[in-house]
Design an enzyme around this catalytic site. Structure first.
Site, PDB file in Angstrom:
ATOM      1  N   GLU A 149       0.818  -1.223   0.000  1.00 23.13           N
ATOM      2  CA  GLU A 149       0.000   0.000   0.000  1.00 23.13           C
ATOM      3  C   GLU A 149       0.848   1.268   0.000  1.00 23.13           C
ATOM      4  O   GLU A 149       0.824   2.054   0.964  1.00 23.13           O
ATOM      5  CB  GLU A 149      -0.958   0.009   1.190  1.00 23.13           C
ATOM      6  CG  GLU A 149      -2.058  -1.022   1.082  1.00 23.13           C
ATOM      7  CD  GLU A 149      -3.154  -0.834   2.114  1.00 23.13           C
ATOM      8  OE1 GLU A 149      -2.925  -0.170   3.134  1.00 23.13           O
ATOM      9  OE2 GLU A 149      -4.249  -1.371   1.901  1.00 23.13           O
ATOM     10  N   CYS A 157       6.815  13.636   2.016  1.00 26.91           N
ATOM     11  CA  CYS A 157       7.783  13.931   3.072  1.00 26.91           C
ATOM     12  C   CYS A 157       8.424  15.277   2.763  1.00 26.91           C
ATOM     13  O   CYS A 157       8.730  15.579   1.608  1.00 26.91           O
ATOM     14  CB  CYS A 157       8.836  12.828   3.111  1.00 26.91           C
ATOM     15  SG  CYS A 157      10.202  13.226   4.223  1.00 26.91           S
ATOM     16  N   CYS A 159      11.268  16.580   4.285  1.00 25.97           N
ATOM     17  CA  CYS A 159      12.614  16.699   4.854  1.00 25.97           C
ATOM     18  C   CYS A 159      13.586  17.304   3.838  1.00 25.97           C
ATOM     19  O   CYS A 159      13.236  17.535   2.676  1.00 25.97           O
ATOM     20  CB  CYS A 159      13.102  15.331   5.324  1.00 25.97           C
ATOM     21  SG  CYS A 159      13.603  14.249   3.971  1.00 25.97           S
ATOM     22  N   GLU A 306      -6.699  -7.586  -0.695  1.00 29.64           N
ATOM     23  CA  GLU A 306      -7.125  -7.535   0.710  1.00 29.64           C
ATOM     24  C   GLU A 306      -8.575  -7.100   0.792  1.00 29.64           C
ATOM     25  O   GLU A 306      -8.991  -6.166   0.095  1.00 29.64           O
ATOM     26  CB  GLU A 306      -6.325  -6.493   1.507  1.00 29.64           C
ATOM     27  CG  GLU A 306      -4.920  -6.858   1.839  1.00 29.64           C
ATOM     28  CD  GLU A 306      -4.267  -5.763   2.695  1.00 29.64           C
ATOM     29  OE1 GLU A 306      -4.983  -5.058   3.431  1.00 29.64           O
ATOM     30  OE2 GLU A 306      -3.049  -5.614   2.586  1.00 29.64           O
ATOM     31  N   TRP A 314     -10.232  -0.102  12.473  1.00 28.21           N
ATOM     32  CA  TRP A 314      -9.697   1.257  12.438  1.00 28.21           C
ATOM     33  C   TRP A 314     -10.738   2.336  12.186  1.00 28.21           C
ATOM     34  O   TRP A 314     -10.395   3.502  12.057  1.00 28.21           O
ATOM     35  CB  TRP A 314      -8.569   1.355  11.405  1.00 28.21           C
ATOM     36  CG  TRP A 314      -8.781   0.522  10.176  1.00 28.21           C
ATOM     37  CD1 TRP A 314      -8.248  -0.716   9.938  1.00 28.21           C
ATOM     38  CD2 TRP A 314      -9.581   0.837   9.024  1.00 28.21           C
ATOM     39  NE1 TRP A 314      -8.657  -1.193   8.708  1.00 28.21           N
ATOM     40  CE2 TRP A 314      -9.471  -0.267   8.125  1.00 28.21           C
ATOM     41  CE3 TRP A 314     -10.374   1.922   8.655  1.00 28.21           C
ATOM     42  CZ2 TRP A 314     -10.118  -0.302   6.894  1.00 28.21           C
ATOM     43  CZ3 TRP A 314     -11.021   1.890   7.435  1.00 28.21           C
ATOM     44  CH2 TRP A 314     -10.892   0.788   6.574  1.00 28.21           C
ATOM     45  N   GLU A 354      -3.805  -4.433  15.322  1.00 32.00           N
ATOM     46  CA  GLU A 354      -4.988  -4.907  14.596  1.00 32.00           C
ATOM     47  C   GLU A 354      -5.568  -6.191  15.192  1.00 32.00           C
ATOM     48  O   GLU A 354      -6.144  -7.013  14.480  1.00 32.00           O
ATOM     49  CB  GLU A 354      -4.649  -5.065  13.118  1.00 32.00           C
ATOM     50  CG  GLU A 354      -4.216  -3.730  12.513  1.00 32.00           C
ATOM     51  CD  GLU A 354      -4.301  -3.677  10.995  1.00 32.00           C
ATOM     52  OE1 GLU A 354      -5.294  -3.130  10.480  1.00 32.00           O
ATOM     53  OE2 GLU A 354      -3.376  -4.177  10.340  1.00 32.00           O
ATOM     54  N   LYS A 355      -5.443  -6.329  16.511  1.00 36.59           N
ATOM     55  CA  LYS A 355      -5.923  -7.573  17.125  1.00 36.59           C
ATOM     56  C   LYS A 355      -7.445  -7.695  17.085  1.00 36.59           C
ATOM     57  O   LYS A 355      -7.980  -8.790  17.227  1.00 36.59           O
ATOM     58  CB  LYS A 355      -5.403  -7.730  18.554  1.00 36.59           C
ATOM     59  CG  LYS A 355      -5.795  -6.648  19.535  1.00 36.59           C
ATOM     60  CD  LYS A 355      -5.172  -6.934  20.896  1.00 36.59           C
ATOM     61  CE  LYS A 355      -5.420  -5.810  21.886  1.00 36.59           C
ATOM     62  NZ  LYS A 355      -4.783  -4.530  21.469  1.00 36.59           N
TER      63      LYS A 355
HETATM   64  C1  GLA Z   1      -4.325  -2.419   5.005  1.00 38.03           C
HETATM   65  C2  GLA Z   1      -2.955  -3.044   5.192  1.00 38.03           C
HETATM   66  C3  GLA Z   1      -2.970  -4.280   6.018  1.00 38.03           C
HETATM   67  C4  GLA Z   1      -3.927  -4.145   7.176  1.00 38.03           C
HETATM   68  C5  GLA Z   1      -5.286  -3.860   6.612  1.00 38.03           C
HETATM   69  C6  GLA Z   1      -6.416  -3.909   7.586  1.00 38.03           C
HETATM   70  O1  GLA Z   1      -4.953  -2.817   3.871  1.00 38.03           O
HETATM   71  O2  GLA Z   1      -2.323  -3.334   3.973  1.00 38.03           O
HETATM   72  O3  GLA Z   1      -1.658  -4.502   6.490  1.00 38.03           O
HETATM   73  O4  GLA Z   1      -3.496  -3.136   8.022  1.00 38.03           O
HETATM   74  O5  GLA Z   1      -5.245  -2.590   6.023  1.00 38.03           O
HETATM   75  O6  GLA Z   1      -6.454  -2.836   8.414  1.00 38.03           O
END
Ligand code: GLA
Length: 706
Positions: A149, A157, A159, A306, A314, A354-355
């Protein structure tokens, strides 16, 4: 096939560093039970792979790749470069990113690196090379997952190193000629003239508005700086393993990165998608993102790399996916061209940030609903295996231009309320509701293959691209162009005439659209202005314009306020085609126009009613004003739905192979619907029969011979 693995890919990120090795063995077996065909490994493994600058530890990853290979599971192997280890950051603190306010971001989260740092780039490519050389021959390796990602958390940035890189980038862009830069940035205004490139800094926090040319170039530079990181890793992988496809996971329709320039370097376009189950229309924006992903790859199948099996962790409130929704939303990605459905993550974490993020294997293990859904989805994707590789066709294209997006949303414009993604979504939603297939195209695309081209906004357009659109319409194409278009060129300079003085809006689109825009008339927050189209009233919010026709026919008129009676929507017969102009934001639903300046229509004059010669009639209108316009444009272009007659809320797409058509029917309603309108001579790949109904949130994939 997007990788050497046949059928649809199914799996997840696996972060095994969190558990002792016996768990890995168990996980591999469970993956087999769930029908997993691919795992993503190593995304955040830098600290484990390289515990110190001159120390490497691949043993654990060797064992994992061997384990998955033994279980017949392919590996999407990450280059692991997204989060440098603590030792690296302490040794090279200058690689930490700096915000526009001068704050250096600390270690302790992830994605903490300056994209322009040569130290970071060297370390990342060194790691990518080490991983590539180690696993170049490994039979489990099916796909390279570069980084993770790009642009997540850190998109820019400020800097000193970034400043140096920015100046290099500018020297290249302006042929080392500071005069060209001064012209481009309009630095004669506010005494901003530069004598040397060395005087230029990133657009850090300043007393007032920063030069818009500087900001626009900064956005271009920041996308390119991250792209340079990607390309550096890609070059290593292509050198060591030219036969292995590469991807990096995109973040849907994201403003910060110009994905057209990125996707050109990917073998497989992949996306991370997190629609919110609490949002009743999340599937519409999701469909838009998936169409974009397919389009970025030129129509090739893409990969959902994903998604959350259920809730994320989150958002402020993280609502899970109710039964059937994971299945429905997963099949939706395939319906729109994905050849695989992957997740974050395989096994739910017991510690770390992220638990509480859902996983294919929940904390509760194999006795849970979540696990049963994991197994079911794996089995169903197997039933759909034969759709892999098939493609779809669209007669409608939406123009998406990141450079124009960046320029449009700069400060000090007539209204700060105009947001490109919202505009595109409001138009897209009307196509979606009509089950009309659509592609996205870049601004310099040759549109001749489409029957209808939509440009919800083209604030910035070059003369060349405007000319291409004109040729397209002249040759018989239909174009619908939204408000505040044709305003500036690539430098964000207002289009002016040949002599650089008198010009007027919409610049190089003026002749094509057959209108002149005298002045923009943004609509204050909370207010709406009624616009009459085809005898019905629709609310315009956010934006309106004082339009004069110079050849176009009036299709809709403002009904109240200063602009009452003036053109709001027009259509210009141009060559063999037609060019529509929508001078206001008609994305609001019917009924929201009853506020200031609005009011029901039909009580007085100010516009036509019934059917106009442009083809808009009361019976054709959709649920918003822009829907009414698009209905007429679709009719003029002769474009219809993928399948007509389906109940509202049923999404349908079609993927075609050489021998078959696959109709994906997705019921987003929470009630059963009839499938009477779907092809009778087709068989559902999921059930083997021809269903007469679809359950609430149900899906069917009807296969038909061609
Ligand atoms: C993103 C990240 C993952 C994870 C997911 C879920 O897509 O790539 O590592 O953090 O979000 O939150």
């Amino acid at each position: 096939m997007i990788t050497r693995v046949s059928g649809l890919l199914y799996g997840a990120d696996y972060n095994p560093e969190q558990w002792p090795e016996p768990v890995w063995e168990r996980d591999a077996k469970l993956m087999g039970e769930a029908g997993v065909t691919m795992v993503t490994l190593g995304v955040f493994s830098w600290a484990r792979l390289q515990p110190a600058e001159q120390e490497w530890d691949f043993g654990w990853l060797d064992r994992l790749l061997d384990l998955f290979h033994a279980h017949g599971i392919a590996v999407d192997l990450a280059t692991a470069t997204a989060s440098p280890p603590a030792w690296f950051v302490r040794r090279y603190p200058q690689t930490l990113p700096v915000t526009a306010d001068g704050v250096r971001l600390e270690f302790g989260s992830r994605q903490h690196y300056c994209p322009s740092s040569p130290i970071y780039r060297a370390a990342a490519t060194r790691l990518a090379r080490a991983v590539a050389e180690r696993y170049r021959e490994h039979p489990a390796l099916a796909l390279w997952h570069i980084h993770n990602e790009y642009g997540d958390h850190v998109t820019e940035c400020f800097c000193a190193e970034s400043a140096r890189d920015f100046r290099r980038w500018l020297r290249d862009r302006y042929s080392d000629d500071i005069g060209q830069l001064n012209f481009a940035w309009g630095t004669e205004f506010w005494a901003q003239r530069y004598s040397h490139f060395e005087e230029i800094e990133p657009p850090r926090r300043a007393p007032g508005p920063v030069n818009p040319g500087q900001l626009l170039d900064w956005r271009r530079f920041s996308s390119d700086a991250l792209l340079a990181c990607f390309l550096a890793e890609r070059a290593v992988l292509k050198e060591v393993t030219p036969q292995v496809p590469v991807t990096t996971n995109f973040m849907s329709m994201m403003k910060d990165l110009d994905y057209w320039t990125w996707a050109a370097h990917e073998d497989v376009v992949s996306d991370d998608a997190y629609p919110d189950p609490a949002d009743a229309s999340a599937h519409v924006a999701a469909a838009m993102n998936y169409d974009l992903m397919r389009s970025l790859g030129g129509g090739r199948p893409w990969l959902l790399l994903e998604q959350a099996p259920s809730a994320v962790s989150w958002r402020a409130v993280n609502v899970p996916k109710p039964p059937e929704l994971r299945r429905l939303w997963s099949v939706q990605t395939v319906a729109r061209g994905a050849d695989g459905v992957m997740h974050f993550q395989w096994r739910a974490s017991r510690a770390g940030a992220e638990k509480f993020h859902s996983a294919l294997l929940p904390h509760g293990g194999t006795g849970t609903r979540g696990w049963r859904e994991t197994v079911r989805l794996g089995a169903e994707l197997k039933l759909l295996a034969e759709v892999a590789g098939s493609r779809s066709q669209s007669a409608v294209a939406i123009v998406l231009d990141w450079n124009s997006w960046w320029a449009l949303e700069a400060e000090d414009h007539p209204s700060a309320r105009v947001r490109l993604k919202e505009q595109i979504l409001s138009w897209y939603a009307e196509l979606y509701a009509r089950n009309v297939a659509v592609d996205f195209v870049p601004p310099d695309a040759e549109p001749a293959g489409y029957r209808l081209v939509l440009a919800p906004n083209l604030y910035s357009v070059s003369r060349e691209n405007a000319g291409r659109l004109a040729e397209y319409v002249r040759g018989g194409g239909q174009l619908v162009c939204g408000f505040f278009s044709g305003i500036v060129d690539e430098l964000d300079h207002v289009h002016q005439g040949i002599d650089g003085l008198d010009g007027g809006y919409p610049g190089p689109l003026t002749e094509l659209l057959g209108v002149a825009v005298d002045e923009w008339w943004p609509i204050p927050d909370g207010e709406a202005v009624a616009v009459e189209i085809g005898g019905r009233s629709w609310p315009a919010t956010r934006w309106s314009e004082w339009v004069e026709t110079t050849g176009a026919e009036v299709v809709g008129r403002y009904r109240r306020g200063v602009l009452a009676g003036r053109p709001a929507v027009t259509r210009n017969a141009f060559g063999a085609g037609g060019a529509w102009y929508v001078s206001c934001d008609l994305g609001g639903a019917e009924g929201s126009g009853e506020q200031a300046g609005g009011g029901p229509l039909g009580d007085s004059g100010g516009g036509s009613s019934g059917t106009s010669s442009s083809g808009i009639s009361t019976s054709m209108v959709g649920s918003t004003g822009i829907g009414a316009v698009l209905s007429a444009a679709l009719a003029a272009a002769g474009v219809g739905p993928v399948l007509p007659g389906l109940p509202a809320g049923v999404e349908v797409t079609c993927r075609r192979s050489d021998s078959h058509s696959y109709y994906f029917l997705l019921n987003h309603n929470d009630r059963e619907v009839s499938l009477a309108a779907a092809p009778a001579d087709a068989v559902d790949l999921l059930t083997g029969g021809r269903p007469s109904h679809l359950a609430a949130h149900g899906v069917a994939v009807l296969k038909q011979g061609r």
